[in-house]
Design a protein around this motif. Structure first.
Motif, PDB file in Angstrom:
ATOM      1  N   SER A  11      -5.047   6.753  -6.385  1.00  0.00           N
ATOM      2  CA  SER A  11      -6.487   6.767  -7.032  1.00  0.00           C
ATOM      3  C   SER A  11      -6.602   5.857  -8.376  1.00  0.00           C
ATOM      4  O   SER A  11      -5.908   6.008  -9.156  1.00  0.00           O
ATOM      5  CB  SER A  11      -6.836   8.428  -7.040  1.00  0.00           C
ATOM      6  N   ASP A  12      -8.196   5.332  -8.430  1.00  0.00           N
ATOM      7  CA  ASP A  12      -8.061   4.692  -9.581  1.00  0.00           C
ATOM      8  C   ASP A  12      -8.312   5.353 -10.968  1.00  0.00           C
ATOM      9  O   ASP A  12      -8.348   5.060 -11.916  1.00  0.00           O
ATOM     10  CB  ASP A  12      -9.310   3.770  -9.442  1.00  0.00           C
ATOM     11  N   ASP A  13      -8.440   6.869 -10.596  1.00  0.00           N
ATOM     12  CA  ASP A  13      -8.510   7.804 -11.961  1.00  0.00           C
ATOM     13  C   ASP A  13      -7.090   8.133 -12.369  1.00  0.00           C
ATOM     14  O   ASP A  13      -7.069   8.951 -13.330  1.00  0.00           O
ATOM     15  CB  ASP A  13      -9.337   8.809 -11.771  1.00  0.00           C
ATOM     16  N   MET A  14      -5.978   7.639 -11.904  1.00  0.00           N
ATOM     17  CA  MET A  14      -4.642   7.850 -12.248  1.00  0.00           C
ATOM     18  C   MET A  14      -4.273   7.061 -13.630  1.00  0.00           C
ATOM     19  O   MET A  14      -4.700   6.096 -13.252  1.00  0.00           O
ATOM     20  CB  MET A  14      -3.674   7.683 -11.060  1.00  0.00           C
ATOM     21  N   GLN A  15      -3.427   7.706 -14.413  1.00  0.00           N
ATOM     22  CA  GLN A  15      -3.025   6.721 -15.368  1.00  0.00           C
ATOM     23  C   GLN A  15      -2.120   5.699 -14.773  1.00  0.00           C
ATOM     24  O   GLN A  15      -2.074   4.572 -15.381  1.00  0.00           O
ATOM     25  CB  GLN A  15      -2.237   7.625 -16.379  1.00  0.00           C
ATOM     26  N   ILE A  16      -1.226   6.044 -13.866  1.00  0.00           N
ATOM     27  CA  ILE A  16      -0.379   4.847 -13.293  1.00  0.00           C
ATOM     28  C   ILE A  16      -0.834   5.075 -12.043  1.00  0.00           C
ATOM     29  O   ILE A  16      -0.470   5.979 -10.898  1.00  0.00           O
ATOM     30  CB  ILE A  16       1.192   5.581 -13.395  1.00  0.00           C
ATOM     31  N   GLN A  17      -1.550   4.060 -11.331  1.00  0.00           N
ATOM     32  CA  GLN A  17      -2.270   3.762 -10.168  1.00  0.00           C
ATOM     33  C   GLN A  17      -1.458   2.787  -9.262  1.00  0.00           C
ATOM     34  O   GLN A  17      -1.172   1.618  -9.766  1.00  0.00           O
ATOM     35  CB  GLN A  17      -3.537   3.266 -10.101  1.00  0.00           C
ATOM     36  N   ILE A  18      -0.872   3.164  -8.271  1.00  0.00           N
ATOM     37  CA  ILE A  18       0.374   2.527  -7.384  1.00  0.00           C
ATOM     38  C   ILE A  18      -0.378   2.346  -6.167  1.00  0.00           C
ATOM     39  O   ILE A  18      -0.594   3.389  -5.420  1.00  0.00           O
ATOM     40  CB  ILE A  18       1.713   3.065  -7.183  1.00  0.00           C
ATOM     41  N   LEU A  19      -0.586   0.977  -5.914  1.00  0.00           N
ATOM     42  CA  LEU A  19      -1.405   0.485  -4.555  1.00  0.00           C
ATOM     43  C   LEU A  19      -0.640   0.208  -3.474  1.00  0.00           C
ATOM     44  O   LEU A  19       0.593  -0.221  -3.885  1.00  0.00           O
ATOM     45  CB  LEU A  19      -2.406  -0.473  -5.095  1.00  0.00           C
ATOM     46  N   GLY A  20      -0.990   0.134  -2.300  1.00  0.00           N
ATOM     47  CA  GLY A  20      -0.082  -0.348  -1.328  1.00  0.00           C
ATOM     48  C   GLY A  20       0.722   0.524  -0.436  1.00  0.00           C
ATOM     49  O   GLY A  20       1.373   0.083   0.434  1.00  0.00           O
ATOM     50  N   ASP A  21       1.412   1.790  -1.203  1.00  0.00           N
ATOM     51  CA  ASP A  21       2.043   2.360  -0.420  1.00  0.00           C
ATOM     52  C   ASP A  21       1.390   4.053  -0.011  1.00  0.00           C
ATOM     53  O   ASP A  21       1.304   4.665  -1.017  1.00  0.00           O
ATOM     54  CB  ASP A  21       3.265   2.743  -1.224  1.00  0.00           C
ATOM     55  N   ASN A  22       0.866   3.848   1.152  1.00  0.00           N
ATOM     56  CA  ASN A  22       0.200   5.281   1.787  1.00  0.00           C
ATOM     57  C   ASN A  22       0.790   6.468   1.691  1.00  0.00           C
ATOM     58  O   ASN A  22       0.206   7.400   1.782  1.00  0.00           O
ATOM     59  CB  ASN A  22      -0.373   4.722   2.950  1.00  0.00           C
ATOM     60  N   ARG A  23       2.352   6.468   1.300  1.00  0.00           N
ATOM     61  CA  ARG A  23       2.925   7.639   1.471  1.00  0.00           C
ATOM     62  C   ARG A  23       2.873   8.400  -0.033  1.00  0.00           C
ATOM     63  O   ARG A  23       3.247   9.335  -0.206  1.00  0.00           O
ATOM     64  CB  ARG A  23       4.362   7.552   1.926  1.00  0.00           C
ATOM     65  N   ILE A  24       2.393   7.705  -0.942  1.00  0.00           N
ATOM     66  CA  ILE A  24       2.349   8.077  -2.405  1.00  0.00           C
ATOM     67  C   ILE A  24       0.757   8.634  -2.157  1.00  0.00           C
ATOM     68  O   ILE A  24      -0.260   8.183  -1.770  1.00  0.00           O
ATOM     69  CB  ILE A  24       2.311   6.992  -3.222  1.00  0.00           C
ATOM     70  N   ALA A  25       0.657   9.909  -2.702  1.00  0.00           N
ATOM     71  CA  ALA A  25      -0.552  10.845  -2.728  1.00  0.00           C
ATOM     72  C   ALA A  25      -1.761   9.934  -3.656  1.00  0.00           C
ATOM     73  O   ALA A  25      -1.503   9.431  -4.343  1.00  0.00           O
ATOM     74  CB  ALA A  25      -0.149  12.170  -3.172  1.00  0.00           C
ATOM     75  N   ARG A  26      -2.868  10.022  -2.956  1.00  0.00           N
ATOM     76  CA  ARG A  26      -4.031   9.643  -3.825  1.00  0.00           C
ATOM     77  C   ARG A  26      -4.067  10.112  -5.209  1.00  0.00           C
ATOM     78  O   ARG A  26      -3.987   9.405  -6.109  1.00  0.00           O
ATOM     79  CB  ARG A  26      -5.407   9.753  -3.272  1.00  0.00           C
ATOM     80  N   ARG A  27      -3.627  11.292  -5.399  1.00  0.00           N
ATOM     81  CA  ARG A  27      -3.765  12.109  -6.672  1.00  0.00           C
ATOM     82  C   ARG A  27      -2.696  12.713  -7.032  1.00  0.00           C
ATOM     83  O   ARG A  27      -2.209  13.652  -6.217  1.00  0.00           O
ATOM     84  CB  ARG A  27      -5.141  12.965  -6.870  1.00  0.00           C
ATOM     85  N   ASN A  28      -2.144  12.735  -8.175  1.00  0.00           N
ATOM     86  CA  ASN A  28      -1.040  13.698  -8.732  1.00  0.00           C
ATOM     87  C   ASN A  28       0.253  13.733  -7.996  1.00  0.00           C
ATOM     88  O   ASN A  28       0.711  14.925  -7.587  1.00  0.00           O
ATOM     89  CB  ASN A  28      -1.631  15.097  -9.116  1.00  0.00           C
ATOM     90  N   HIS A  29       0.838  12.728  -7.488  1.00  0.00           N
ATOM     91  CA  HIS A  29       2.008  12.710  -6.562  1.00  0.00           C
ATOM     92  C   HIS A  29       3.179  13.210  -7.611  1.00  0.00           C
ATOM     93  O   HIS A  29       3.937  13.740  -7.126  1.00  0.00           O
ATOM     94  CB  HIS A  29       2.378  11.340  -6.076  1.00  0.00           C
ATOM     95  N   ALA A  30       3.059  12.801  -8.746  1.00  0.00           N
ATOM     96  CA  ALA A  30       4.119  13.005  -9.718  1.00  0.00           C
ATOM     97  C   ALA A  30       3.488  12.873 -11.218  1.00  0.00           C
ATOM     98  O   ALA A  30       2.485  12.136 -11.197  1.00  0.00           O
ATOM     99  CB  ALA A  30       5.233  12.166  -9.691  1.00  0.00           C
ATOM    100  N   ILE A  31       4.142  13.314 -12.013  1.00  0.00           N
ATOM    101  CA  ILE A  31       3.633  13.069 -13.778  1.00  0.00           C
ATOM    102  C   ILE A  31       4.850  12.548 -14.128  1.00  0.00           C
ATOM    103  O   ILE A  31       6.059  13.166 -14.325  1.00  0.00           O
ATOM    104  CB  ILE A  31       3.100  14.569 -14.245  1.00  0.00           C
ATOM    105  N   VAL A  32       4.691  11.568 -15.003  1.00  0.00           N
ATOM    106  CA  VAL A  32       5.773  11.052 -16.038  1.00  0.00           C
ATOM    107  C   VAL A  32       5.161  11.370 -17.541  1.00  0.00           C
ATOM    108  O   VAL A  32       4.196  11.172 -17.773  1.00  0.00           O
ATOM    109  CB  VAL A  32       5.899   9.634 -16.087  1.00  0.00           C
TER     110      VAL A  32
END
Length: 175
Positions: A89-110
């Motif tokens: 999602s575009d509201d994530m501090q680290i937005q990773i596009l192109g991999d739909n297995r990554i959750a839209r929001r809060n998949h992980a936190i660094v």
């Protein structure tokens, strides 16, 4: 001044060089916003604005995640102090596009802790798992240089800047 656009965080960058992805915060600028920017909307660079004062508000980078496998291979993502939420999602501090297995929001936190000078990886609140060096992460784990983080079908190399040998605060305080 054509070609300069401003992302939602206020960073000004060249759309000719970087397209619609801000090189400072990796925020995706929507196509219609970029077109409005190019047409002279109020998000374009204005020489009369007091932008230099805004620069003081920018948090400095404390490290990077570099994609070494997946759709964004070769792209780097800036890690800032404290919590960096990762997702598509575009509201994530680290937005990773192109991999739909990554959750839209809060998949992980660094998270970078400036008091302890350490960086941690934490699982997010999505269904997807996070792997650190091929081990699932269920609780906060401290990251070491060149650790490999896997989210979805993508892998990232952790590259620290701040920590034991360098800290931005020490520059401010003259240590």
């Amino acid at each position: 001044m054509g070609g300069l656009i401003r992302c939602g965080n206020g960073h000004i960058f060249s759309s000719r060089r970087y397209g619609n992805i801000c090189p400072y915060c990796n925020m995706h600028v929507k196509e219609e916003t970029a077109q409005k920017n190019a047409a002279g909307a109020d998000t374009t660079f204005d020489e009369d604005s007091e932008y230099m004062e805004e620069l003081e508000l920018i948090d400095p980078v404390v490290g990077w995640l570099v994609c070494i496998k997946g759709p964004q291979m070769g792209r780097d993502y800036r890690i800032m102090a404290e919590k960096n939420f990762i997702g598509r999602s575009d509201d994530m501090q680290i937005q990773i596009l192109g991999d739909n297995r990554i959750a839209r929001r809060n998949h992980a936190i660094v998270a970078y802790d400036p008091l302890k000078r350490s960086t941690l990886i934490l699982p997010g609140d999505s269904q997807g798992l996070v792997y650190l060096n091929n081990e699932a992460v269920y609780t906060p784990v401290e990251l070491n240089p060149y650790d490999v983080i896997q989210l979805g079908n993508s892998q990232f190399l952790f590259i620290p800047l701040c920590g034991e040998h360098f800290e931005w605060e020490s520059l401010k305080s003259g240590e």
